[in-house]
Design an enzyme around this catalytic site. Structure first.
Site, PDB file in Angstrom:
ATOM      1  N   SER A 178      47.286  42.835  46.324  1.00 45.21           N
ATOM      2  CA  SER A 178      46.710  42.449  45.040  1.00 45.21           C
ATOM      3  C   SER A 178      46.878  43.601  44.058  1.00 45.21           C
ATOM      4  CB  SER A 178      45.212  42.142  45.212  1.00 45.21           C
ATOM      5  OG  SER A 178      44.541  42.059  43.969  1.00 45.21           O
ATOM      6  N   TYR A 214      36.907  44.823  48.642  1.00 49.67           N
ATOM      7  CA  TYR A 214      38.149  44.067  48.439  1.00 49.67           C
ATOM      8  C   TYR A 214      39.278  45.004  48.011  1.00 49.67           C
ATOM      9  CZ  TYR A 214      41.395  40.585  46.557  1.00 49.67           C
ATOM     10  OH  TYR A 214      42.513  39.823  46.288  1.00 49.67           O
TER      11      TYR A 214
END
Length: 253
Positions: free
Chosen positions: A148, A161
Protein backbone atom coordinates in the site's frame (compact mmCIF):
# COMPACT_ATOMS: atom_id res chain seq x y z
CA UNK A 1 -6.03 -4.89 -21.42
CA UNK A 2 -5.92 -8.35 -22.99
CA UNK A 3 -3.89 -11.10 -21.33
CA UNK A 4 -3.38 -14.79 -22.07
CA UNK A 5 -2.70 -16.89 -18.98
CA UNK A 6 -3.74 -20.19 -20.52
CA UNK A 7 -2.12 -23.20 -18.84
CA UNK A 8 -0.86 -21.04 -15.96
CA UNK A 9 -1.92 -21.85 -12.41
CA UNK A 10 -2.21 -18.80 -10.14
CA UNK A 11 -3.07 -18.74 -6.44
CA UNK A 12 -4.84 -15.69 -5.02
CA UNK A 13 -5.10 -15.22 -1.26
CA UNK A 14 -7.73 -12.89 0.10
CA UNK A 15 -9.93 -14.01 -2.79
CA UNK A 16 -13.04 -12.88 -0.95
CA UNK A 17 -11.84 -9.28 -0.78
CA UNK A 18 -12.12 -6.50 -3.33
CA UNK A 19 -8.66 -6.75 -4.89
CA UNK A 20 -8.41 -10.52 -4.44
CA UNK A 21 -11.82 -11.16 -5.97
CA UNK A 22 -11.16 -8.83 -8.90
CA UNK A 23 -7.83 -10.56 -9.51
CA UNK A 24 -9.51 -13.98 -9.55
CA UNK A 25 -12.03 -12.73 -12.11
CA UNK A 26 -9.35 -11.16 -14.30
CA UNK A 27 -7.17 -14.28 -14.20
CA UNK A 28 -10.12 -16.54 -14.98
CA UNK A 29 -11.09 -14.35 -17.93
CA UNK A 30 -7.47 -14.63 -19.15
CA UNK A 31 -7.66 -18.43 -19.13
CA UNK A 32 -5.70 -19.19 -15.97
CA UNK A 33 -6.28 -22.06 -13.57
CA UNK A 34 -7.41 -20.00 -10.58
CA UNK A 35 -6.86 -21.16 -7.01
CA UNK A 36 -8.95 -18.89 -4.77
CA UNK A 37 -8.01 -18.86 -1.09
CA UNK A 38 -9.98 -17.17 1.67
CA UNK A 39 -11.13 -17.86 5.22
CA UNK A 40 -14.80 -17.46 4.30
CA UNK A 41 -16.28 -20.59 2.76
CA UNK A 42 -19.50 -18.72 1.94
CA UNK A 43 -17.67 -15.99 0.04
CA UNK A 44 -15.68 -18.61 -1.86
CA UNK A 45 -18.85 -20.48 -2.78
CA UNK A 46 -20.32 -17.33 -4.33
CA UNK A 47 -17.10 -16.63 -6.24
CA UNK A 48 -16.90 -20.23 -7.45
CA UNK A 49 -20.48 -20.11 -8.75
CA UNK A 50 -19.77 -16.84 -10.55
CA UNK A 51 -16.62 -18.11 -12.26
CA UNK A 52 -18.18 -21.43 -13.21
CA UNK A 53 -21.10 -19.59 -14.81
CA UNK A 54 -18.60 -17.61 -16.89
CA UNK A 55 -17.24 -20.83 -18.41
CA UNK A 56 -13.67 -21.99 -18.74
CA UNK A 57 -11.69 -23.99 -16.20
CA UNK A 58 -13.46 -24.29 -12.87
CA UNK A 59 -11.57 -22.61 -10.04
CA UNK A 60 -10.14 -24.48 -7.09
CA UNK A 61 -11.54 -22.77 -4.00
CA UNK A 62 -9.82 -23.41 -0.68
CA UNK A 63 -11.17 -22.18 2.66
CA UNK A 64 -7.84 -21.63 4.40
CA UNK A 65 -6.28 -19.11 6.79
CA UNK A 66 -3.13 -17.24 5.68
CA UNK A 67 -2.02 -16.94 9.30
CA UNK A 68 -1.82 -20.73 9.65
CA UNK A 69 1.43 -22.41 8.63
CA UNK A 70 -0.36 -25.73 8.16
CA UNK A 71 -3.05 -24.12 5.98
CA UNK A 72 -0.50 -22.44 3.71
CA UNK A 73 1.39 -25.72 3.32
CA UNK A 74 -1.92 -27.38 2.42
CA UNK A 75 -2.64 -24.59 -0.07
CA UNK A 76 0.51 -25.35 -2.03
CA UNK A 77 0.05 -29.12 -1.80
CA UNK A 78 -3.58 -29.03 -2.96
CA UNK A 79 -2.69 -26.74 -5.87
CA UNK A 80 0.08 -29.03 -7.10
CA UNK A 81 -2.19 -32.06 -6.66
CA UNK A 82 -4.92 -30.41 -8.76
CA UNK A 83 -2.86 -28.74 -11.49
CA UNK A 84 0.66 -30.14 -11.26
CA UNK A 85 2.39 -26.81 -10.78
CA UNK A 86 2.26 -23.30 -9.28
CA UNK A 87 3.02 -20.51 -11.74
CA UNK A 88 2.05 -17.57 -9.61
CA UNK A 89 0.87 -16.25 -6.28
CA UNK A 90 -0.97 -13.01 -5.63
CA UNK A 91 -0.88 -12.31 -1.89
CA UNK A 92 -3.87 -10.01 -1.44
CA UNK A 93 -5.15 -11.02 2.00
CA UNK A 94 -5.24 -8.07 4.33
CA UNK A 95 -7.18 -6.09 6.92
CA UNK A 96 -7.15 -2.40 7.81
CA UNK A 97 -8.11 -2.56 11.47
CA UNK A 98 -10.24 -4.65 13.81
CA UNK A 99 -12.02 -2.00 15.85
CA UNK A 100 -14.10 0.71 14.22
CA UNK A 101 -12.78 4.18 13.61
CA UNK A 102 -9.10 5.11 13.16
CA UNK A 103 -7.29 5.55 16.46
CA UNK A 104 -3.86 6.48 17.77
CA UNK A 105 -1.11 4.00 18.54
CA UNK A 106 -1.56 4.88 22.21
CA UNK A 107 -5.14 3.56 21.98
CA UNK A 108 -4.26 0.41 20.03
CA UNK A 109 -4.61 -2.83 21.92
CA UNK A 110 -2.04 -5.58 21.61
CA UNK A 111 -4.61 -8.03 20.25
CA UNK A 112 -5.47 -5.64 17.41
CA UNK A 113 -1.78 -5.05 16.63
CA UNK A 114 -1.09 -8.77 16.58
CA UNK A 115 -4.09 -9.58 14.39
CA UNK A 116 -3.22 -6.96 11.76
CA UNK A 117 0.43 -8.01 11.67
CA UNK A 118 -0.51 -11.70 11.53
CA UNK A 119 -2.90 -11.31 8.60
CA UNK A 120 -1.01 -8.71 6.56
CA UNK A 121 2.66 -9.49 7.16
CA UNK A 122 2.85 -13.02 8.56
CA UNK A 123 0.21 -14.13 6.06
CA UNK A 124 2.32 -12.75 3.21
CA UNK A 125 5.40 -14.51 4.57
CA UNK A 126 3.67 -17.88 5.02
CA UNK A 127 1.95 -17.83 1.63
CA UNK A 128 5.15 -16.77 -0.16
CA UNK A 129 7.24 -19.40 1.57
CA UNK A 130 4.70 -22.14 0.87
CA UNK A 131 4.86 -21.74 -2.92
CA UNK A 132 8.65 -21.46 -3.22
CA UNK A 133 9.50 -25.20 -3.36
CA UNK A 134 7.20 -25.81 -6.35
CA UNK A 135 8.39 -22.68 -8.14
CA UNK A 136 12.06 -23.48 -7.51
CA UNK A 137 11.57 -27.00 -8.87
CA UNK A 138 10.04 -25.50 -12.03
CA UNK A 139 12.74 -22.84 -12.34
CA UNK A 140 10.05 -20.20 -12.86
CA UNK A 141 7.30 -18.43 -10.99
CA UNK A 142 5.75 -15.08 -10.16
CA UNK A 143 4.86 -13.66 -6.77
CA UNK A 144 3.00 -10.37 -6.49
CA UNK A 145 2.52 -9.02 -2.98
CA UNK A 146 -0.05 -6.32 -2.32
CA UNK A 147 1.32 -3.58 -0.10
CA UNK A 148 0.00 0.00 0.00
CA UNK A 149 1.07 3.61 -0.26
CA UNK A 150 0.75 3.42 3.54
CA UNK A 151 3.81 1.18 3.35
CA UNK A 152 5.75 4.06 1.85
CA UNK A 153 4.68 6.77 4.26
CA UNK A 154 3.18 6.03 7.64
CA UNK A 155 -0.25 7.52 8.18
CA UNK A 156 -1.58 8.81 11.46
CA UNK A 157 -4.14 6.67 13.29
CA UNK A 158 -3.36 3.52 11.33
CA UNK A 159 0.03 2.61 12.78
CA UNK A 160 -0.37 -1.20 12.74
CA UNK A 161 -1.61 -1.20 9.13
CA UNK A 162 1.22 1.06 7.95
CA UNK A 163 3.80 -1.01 9.83
CA UNK A 164 2.51 -4.22 8.26
CA UNK A 165 2.60 -2.73 4.76
CA UNK A 166 6.15 -1.40 5.28
CA UNK A 167 7.04 -4.94 6.33
CA UNK A 168 5.61 -6.44 3.16
CA UNK A 169 7.87 -4.20 1.08
CA UNK A 170 10.97 -5.19 3.04
CA UNK A 171 10.09 -8.88 2.91
CA UNK A 172 9.42 -8.70 -0.84
CA UNK A 173 12.66 -6.88 -1.59
CA UNK A 174 14.67 -9.45 0.38
CA UNK A 175 12.92 -12.39 -1.25
CA UNK A 176 13.31 -10.88 -4.73
CA UNK A 177 17.08 -10.68 -4.22
CA UNK A 178 17.22 -14.27 -3.00
CA UNK A 179 15.25 -15.99 -5.76
CA UNK A 180 15.81 -14.02 -8.96
CA UNK A 181 18.86 -16.13 -9.85
CA UNK A 182 16.51 -19.14 -9.72
CA UNK A 183 14.17 -17.68 -12.35
CA UNK A 184 11.56 -16.45 -9.88
CA UNK A 185 10.15 -12.93 -9.75
CA UNK A 186 8.82 -11.14 -6.69
CA UNK A 187 7.06 -7.84 -7.28
CA UNK A 188 4.96 -5.53 -5.14
CA UNK A 189 2.05 -3.22 -5.83
CA UNK A 190 1.42 -0.17 -3.66
CA UNK A 191 -2.14 0.96 -4.41
CA UNK A 192 -3.51 4.28 -3.26
CA UNK A 193 -7.06 4.23 -1.86
CA UNK A 194 -9.11 1.46 -3.51
CA UNK A 195 -12.91 1.39 -3.57
CA UNK A 196 -13.57 -1.92 -1.81
CA UNK A 197 -15.88 -3.16 0.97
CA UNK A 198 -12.94 -2.74 3.37
CA UNK A 199 -14.04 0.86 3.98
CA UNK A 200 -17.48 -0.22 5.14
CA UNK A 201 -16.17 -3.14 7.18
CA UNK A 202 -13.74 -0.88 9.04
CA UNK A 203 -16.37 1.73 9.86
CA UNK A 204 -14.72 4.47 7.82
CA UNK A 205 -17.08 4.74 4.85
CA UNK A 206 -17.54 8.45 5.58
CA UNK A 207 -13.80 8.99 5.13
CA UNK A 208 -13.63 7.55 1.62
CA UNK A 209 -11.75 9.85 -0.79
CA UNK A 210 -13.60 11.16 -3.81
CA UNK A 211 -11.03 9.80 -6.27
CA UNK A 212 -10.31 6.12 -5.74
CA UNK A 213 -8.93 3.23 -7.71
CA UNK A 214 -11.24 0.40 -8.66
CA UNK A 215 -10.30 -3.11 -7.60
CA UNK A 216 -10.51 -4.12 -11.27
CA UNK A 217 -7.82 -1.58 -12.19
CA UNK A 218 -5.49 -2.95 -9.52
CA UNK A 219 -6.17 -6.48 -10.74
CA UNK A 220 -5.31 -5.52 -14.32
CA UNK A 221 -2.01 -4.10 -13.13
CA UNK A 222 -1.24 -7.29 -11.22
CA UNK A 223 -1.76 -9.29 -14.41
CA UNK A 224 0.42 -6.83 -16.30
CA UNK A 225 3.27 -7.46 -13.86
CA UNK A 226 2.97 -11.23 -14.27
CA UNK A 227 2.85 -10.87 -18.05
CA UNK A 228 6.13 -8.94 -18.28
CA UNK A 229 9.01 -10.54 -20.20
CA UNK A 230 10.91 -12.94 -17.95
CA UNK A 231 14.10 -10.86 -17.93
CA UNK A 232 12.59 -7.80 -16.22
CA UNK A 233 10.63 -6.96 -13.11
CA UNK A 234 9.18 -3.88 -11.42
CA UNK A 235 9.49 -3.42 -7.68
CA UNK A 236 7.26 -1.25 -5.49
CA UNK A 237 4.92 0.10 -8.16
CA UNK A 238 2.73 2.90 -6.82
CA UNK A 239 -0.72 2.85 -8.41
CA UNK A 240 -2.77 6.03 -8.05
CA UNK A 241 -5.96 7.34 -9.65
CA UNK A 242 -5.57 10.14 -12.16
CA UNK A 243 -7.07 13.24 -10.61
CA UNK A 244 -8.42 15.16 -13.56
CA UNK A 245 -8.10 18.91 -13.43
CA UNK A 246 -11.28 20.85 -14.01
CA UNK A 247 -10.66 24.29 -15.41
CA UNK A 248 -12.83 27.02 -14.08
CA UNK A 249 -14.70 28.88 -16.77
CA UNK A 250 -14.07 32.59 -16.89
CA UNK A 251 -17.21 34.64 -16.23
CA UNK A 252 -18.63 36.17 -19.36
CA UNK A 253 -18.46 39.95 -19.64
Amino acid sequence: MQFDFSERTIIVTGAGGGIGGATCRALHAAGANVVAVDRSADTLAALEAELKAAGGTAPLCLALDVTSEADMTAMAEKTVAAFGRIDGLVAAAGILRTSGQPHAVSDTGFDEWRTIMDVNLTGTFLSNRAVLPAMQAQGQGDIVNISSVSGQKGRAFDGPYSASKFGIIGLSESLAEEVQRLGLRVQTVLPDAVDTPLWDQSGTAALKPQNMLTAQRVAEFVLYLMALPRDVYIMNSVLSPLRSRVRKRKPQA
